[in-house]
Scaffold this active site. Structure first.
Site, PDB file in Angstrom:
ATOM      1  N   ASP A  42       3.896   3.360  -0.430  1.00 50.72           N
ATOM      2  CA  ASP A  42       3.572   4.009  -1.702  1.00 50.72           C
ATOM      3  C   ASP A  42       2.528   5.105  -1.465  1.00 50.72           C
ATOM      4  O   ASP A  42       1.518   4.869  -0.799  1.00 50.72           O
ATOM      5  CB  ASP A  42       3.045   2.954  -2.688  1.00 50.72           C
ATOM      6  CG  ASP A  42       2.806   3.544  -4.069  1.00 50.72           C
ATOM      7  OD1 ASP A  42       3.784   3.765  -4.795  1.00 50.72           O
ATOM      8  OD2 ASP A  42       1.625   3.809  -4.395  1.00 50.72           O
ATOM      9  N   ILE A  43       2.789   6.278  -2.000  1.00 47.63           N
ATOM     10  CA  ILE A  43       1.853   7.399  -1.837  1.00 47.63           C
ATOM     11  C   ILE A  43       0.596   7.132  -2.676  1.00 47.63           C
ATOM     12  O   ILE A  43       0.692   6.873  -3.876  1.00 47.63           O
ATOM     13  CB  ILE A  43       2.511   8.731  -2.248  1.00 47.63           C
ATOM     14  CG1 ILE A  43       3.790   8.959  -1.414  1.00 47.63           C
ATOM     15  CG2 ILE A  43       1.528   9.894  -2.089  1.00 47.63           C
ATOM     16  CD1 ILE A  43       4.596  10.191  -1.817  1.00 47.63           C
ATOM     17  N   ASN A  50      -0.402  15.105  -8.546  1.00 49.62           N
ATOM     18  CA  ASN A  50       0.370  15.853  -9.544  1.00 49.62           C
ATOM     19  C   ASN A  50      -0.536  16.563 -10.549  1.00 49.62           C
ATOM     20  O   ASN A  50      -0.305  17.722 -10.894  1.00 49.62           O
ATOM     21  CB  ASN A  50       1.315  14.915 -10.291  1.00 49.62           C
ATOM     22  CG  ASN A  50       2.646  14.749  -9.565  1.00 49.62           C
ATOM     23  OD1 ASN A  50       3.127  15.670  -8.922  1.00 49.62           O
ATOM     24  ND2 ASN A  50       3.230  13.570  -9.658  1.00 49.62           N
ATOM     25  N   ASP A  59       6.210  17.033  -5.461  1.00 54.08           N
ATOM     26  CA  ASP A  59       7.543  16.928  -4.854  1.00 54.08           C
ATOM     27  C   ASP A  59       7.490  17.283  -3.367  1.00 54.08           C
ATOM     28  O   ASP A  59       8.123  16.623  -2.533  1.00 54.08           O
ATOM     29  CB  ASP A  59       8.530  17.880  -5.550  1.00 54.08           C
ATOM     30  CG  ASP A  59       9.020  17.313  -6.878  1.00 54.08           C
ATOM     31  OD1 ASP A  59       8.614  16.175  -7.223  1.00 54.08           O
ATOM     32  OD2 ASP A  59       9.791  18.001  -7.571  1.00 54.08           O
ATOM     33  N   GLU A  85       7.300   7.610  -6.330  1.00 48.17           N
ATOM     34  CA  GLU A  85       6.541   7.927  -5.111  1.00 48.17           C
ATOM     35  C   GLU A  85       6.578   6.770  -4.118  1.00 48.17           C
ATOM     36  O   GLU A  85       5.741   6.658  -3.245  1.00 48.17           O
ATOM     37  CB  GLU A  85       5.103   8.303  -5.465  1.00 48.17           C
ATOM     38  CG  GLU A  85       4.218   7.164  -5.926  1.00 48.17           C
ATOM     39  CD  GLU A  85       4.200   6.927  -7.442  1.00 48.17           C
ATOM     40  OE1 GLU A  85       5.202   7.289  -8.127  1.00 48.17           O
ATOM     41  OE2 GLU A  85       3.190   6.377  -7.920  1.00 48.17           O
TER      42      GLU A  85
END
Ligand code: C2E
Ligand code: C2E
Length: 163
Positions: A42-43, A50, A59, A85
């Site tokens: 997971d980012i 964002n 993105d 994500e």
């Protein structure tokens, strides 16, 4: 026809496999192999990325990280976009301790090579033929481990033993 098949199993943004295809690979592995490892990635702070840089950069980060993952695992390993994500890697016939080493490699590479600098957290689970297991339970354990990695400060990989 090959092109069409590729399109169906590919996630359009990351160019990794789709979640559905990953599911199928794991189910196939569970029928024919004696074990395998699942890595959920997971980012970290993706919402902040964002909000700070805009969705285009968000993105682009997903694409950068997907490319790093693809370049750092073997052809037989299956990397997929799990959703939003979240990304995932399935390693057929691979033990939990080796999966941990691979996950650590991915965590380190992402920290070193993304622009703007981004980190990921990882939760790892393992199934073996000896246990009554299912894909759902395998995913659930990886999710618990991922939660633990976040709790311990992110930018790291945590394993979840079978219980
Ligand atoms: P590949 O097997 O598809 O692996 C792709 C990339 O995943 C590797 O790129 C490396 O970044 C990572 N990787 C895969 N296995 C390992 C591993 O056991 N340890 C580590 N630390 N990283 C791993 P790389 O290194 O640029 O290699 C490109 C390709 O060259 C590999 O593609 C493979 O086909 C071949 N290759 C490189 N070193 C070896 C080796 O020691 N033995 C064999 N049989 N092939 C190798
Ligand atoms: P290592 O990087 O410490 O990896 C130890 C073992 O973990 C490997 O033993 C392999 O069984 C497993 N492993 C590591 N990375 C991957 C991966 O990305 N995918 C999968 N499916 N398994 C992985 P093995 O094959 O005997 O390799 C021994 C050592 O040879 C590796 O130690 C690494 O130092 C080197 N090596 C092998 N292939 C590659 C490669 O493609 N690229 C690089 N850079 N090194 C490699």
């Amino acid at each position: 026809r090959d092109e069409l098949e590729k399109l169906v199993v590919t996630d359009h943004l990351s160019k990794l496999y789709s979640r559905k295809h990953l599911d199928q690979c794991i189910e196939e592995s569970m029928r024919k192999d004696s074990g395998g490892s699942f890595i959920l990635l997971d980012i970290d702070n993706f919402k902040r990325i964002n909000d700070t840089y805009g969705h285009q950069v968000g993105d682009d980060i997903i694409i950068q990280i997907s490319n790093l993952i693809k370049g750092n695992i073997r052809l037989n390993d299956v990397a997929a976009r799990w959703g939003g994500e979240e990304l995932a890697v399935y390693l057929p016939c691979t033990t939990l301790s080796i999966a941990k080493r691979i996950a650590n490699r991915l965590v380190k590479r992402v920290e070193e090579e993304t622009i703007p600098k981004t980190t990921i957290s990882s939760g790892i689970s393992f199934w073996s033929q000896e246990q009554q297991d299912s894909t759902e339970k395998l995913f659930k354990r990886a999710d618990l481990a991922l939660y633990e990695a976040k709790k311990r400060g992110k930018n790291q990989a945590v394993i979840q033993e079978y219980k």
